[in-house]
Design a protein around this motif. Sequence first.
Motif, PDB file in Angstrom:
ATOM      1  N   SER A   1       0.878  -1.165   0.000  1.00  0.00           N
ATOM      2  CA  SER A   1       0.000   0.000   0.000  1.00  0.00           C
ATOM      3  C   SER A   1       0.924   1.225   0.000  1.00  0.00           C
ATOM      4  N   HIS A   2       0.639   2.214   0.810  1.00  0.00           N
ATOM      5  CA  HIS A   2       1.449   3.442   0.770  1.00  0.00           C
ATOM      6  C   HIS A   2       1.671   3.965   2.179  1.00  0.00           C
ATOM      7  N   ILE A   3       2.733   4.761   2.339  1.00  0.00           N
ATOM      8  CA  ILE A   3       2.968   5.391   3.646  1.00  0.00           C
ATOM      9  C   ILE A   3       2.954   6.911   3.546  1.00  0.00           C
TER      10      ILE A   3
ATOM     11  N   TYR B   1      -3.657   5.180   9.816  1.00  0.00           N
ATOM     12  CA  TYR B   1      -3.920   3.846   9.268  1.00  0.00           C
ATOM     13  C   TYR B   1      -3.998   3.815   7.741  1.00  0.00           C
ATOM     14  N   ASP B   2      -4.483   4.888   7.145  1.00  0.00           N
ATOM     15  CA  ASP B   2      -4.658   4.944   5.688  1.00  0.00           C
ATOM     16  C   ASP B   2      -3.334   4.606   4.992  1.00  0.00           C
ATOM     17  N   GLY B   3      -3.279   3.457   4.343  1.00  0.00           N
ATOM     18  CA  GLY B   3      -2.062   3.038   3.642  1.00  0.00           C
ATOM     19  C   GLY B   3      -1.076   2.347   4.552  1.00  0.00           C
TER      20      GLY B   3
ATOM     21  N   ASN C   1       3.657   8.180  -3.465  1.00  0.00           N
ATOM     22  CA  ASN C   1       2.616   9.180  -3.766  1.00  0.00           C
ATOM     23  C   ASN C   1       1.271   8.560  -4.112  1.00  0.00           C
ATOM     24  N   GLU C   2       0.775   7.695  -3.242  1.00  0.00           N
ATOM     25  CA  GLU C   2      -0.566   7.165  -3.489  1.00  0.00           C
ATOM     26  C   GLU C   2      -1.612   8.245  -3.344  1.00  0.00           C
ATOM     27  N   GLU C   3      -1.375   9.163  -2.396  1.00  0.00           N
ATOM     28  CA  GLU C   3      -2.435  10.133  -2.102  1.00  0.00           C
ATOM     29  C   GLU C   3      -2.666  11.119  -3.239  1.00  0.00           C
TER      30      GLU C   3
ATOM     31  N   LEU D   1      -4.530  -4.893   2.087  1.00  0.00           N
ATOM     32  CA  LEU D   1      -5.395  -4.646   3.260  1.00  0.00           C
ATOM     33  C   LEU D   1      -5.439  -3.142   3.493  1.00  0.00           C
ATOM     34  N   HIS D   2      -6.633  -2.609   3.723  1.00  0.00           N
ATOM     35  CA  HIS D   2      -6.780  -1.157   3.906  1.00  0.00           C
ATOM     36  C   HIS D   2      -7.946  -0.909   4.854  1.00  0.00           C
ATOM     37  N   ILE D   3      -7.923   0.232   5.489  1.00  0.00           N
ATOM     38  CA  ILE D   3      -9.115   0.631   6.239  1.00  0.00           C
ATOM     39  C   ILE D   3     -10.196   1.056   5.239  1.00  0.00           C
TER      40      ILE D   3
HETATM   41 MN    MN Z   1      -4.932   4.849   1.201  1.00  0.00          MN
END
Ligand code: MN
Length: 427
Positions: A99-101, A110-112, A144-146, A206-208
């Motif tokens: 996922s992403h940080i 938690y997002d990413g 840069n997922e966001e 896995l993601h929120i």
């Molecule tokens: Mn995310």
Amino acid sequence: MDRTDERDEAARVDAAGEPLRIDAARLLDRLDALAQIGAIEGTEGCARLALTDEDRAGRELVVAWMRDLALEVTIDVIGNVVAVLPGSDPSAAPVMTGSHIDTVRTGGRYDGNLGVLAGIEVLETVRSSGTVPRRPLGVAFFTNEEGARFPPDMLGSLVYAGGMPVEVALDIVGIDGARVGDELDRIGFRGPAPCPGLVPHAFVELHIEQGPVLEHEGLDIGVVTGVQGISWTELTIVGQSNHAGTTPMALRHDAGYVAARIATFVRELALELGHPQVGTVGSIDLHPDLVNVVAARATMTVDLRNTDEAVLADAEARLAAFVTDLADAEGVSVTSRSLARFEPVEFDPGIVDLLEELVVDDGRPHRRMPSGAGHDAQMLARVCPSGMLFVPSRDGVSHNPAEHTDPEHLAAGADLLLRAMLRLADA
Ligand code: MN
Ligand code: GLV
Ligand code: MN
């Protein structure tokens, strides 16, 4: 029992014959440690916009954890980091998660981050159990997922999956005028590994949830069927600044007024099209931004999303027509720039079925659901069978420092990720 069943069975138990489980305390500790970087004072949240110093510090911490586990760590040309635990078959493509940080400026913890740290937790659990699955297991964090600093969102995974040439991505200029390539060099994360990257056997993230549905329905897990289409547009409106007291209303070319009318139109459009259409004006920047001056310029963003491509395209067309008519009426010019445009994505039915089977085996109340947010898995779906699991978000709040998911749900999601990756790795 044939050989595959035996291997499956071996992969799912520890030395005492118990099913493998992740270490929830270790996962929470890592989530907490990462959340200290860019922590927003007085909240649980964090601000680590992509490729900033805070993002660099977060990256360095996560890479250190990956190296502590002696994983094979590679960094690619767009700064995606992939860590691999070898399997028994060196020629087999890996089962990947990740996922992403990076976060938005007002992000939660938690997002990413959950997807990345749960992935590390899965690899550590498997390594310490002594189990060696047939396929390698990989965990990635994508750059840069966001998209909050550099549009589009999911940039790193898009380039990884071959959806944008790396030279184009490196040249993207962000909201602060910085260039992706320069910022990657500055933080030391422009790596040697090529993009597009290694094609995984399968990808599970896995993601929120980042929405209210699971909590509202009293469910533990969402099995994600796909991701809705995303359309981001930047509009620049140029009128004429003038005196707020002396300029008759009929003689104004007011960029601020036009921006405000567009913002209310976006809201009305989403309501008229109905669920699941959503529309957001998240940024309006006025110039000269003074109490007694008619605004000469407005720069604003519009975020439109829908699971139905035809309806999303219709929403875009209606917005464009409204903007043209309004600009004519007010005597302003409007230029439009697409920041992101991704069609809706359906996840692989086999992965969705497998995830649901594992959730049912675990006795977890669940539902199938689409994702309202964009995710790296939607980019990986271009190159390999992909899917996602959601865990509930308290009050449905995300992109907000108050974002929260109960530890029990974090652990349940990570355990399901572990089982999914092991099943796929032995398939
Ligand atoms: Mn995310
Ligand atoms: C990215 O997280 C988005 O959905 O905006
Ligand atoms: Mn996000």
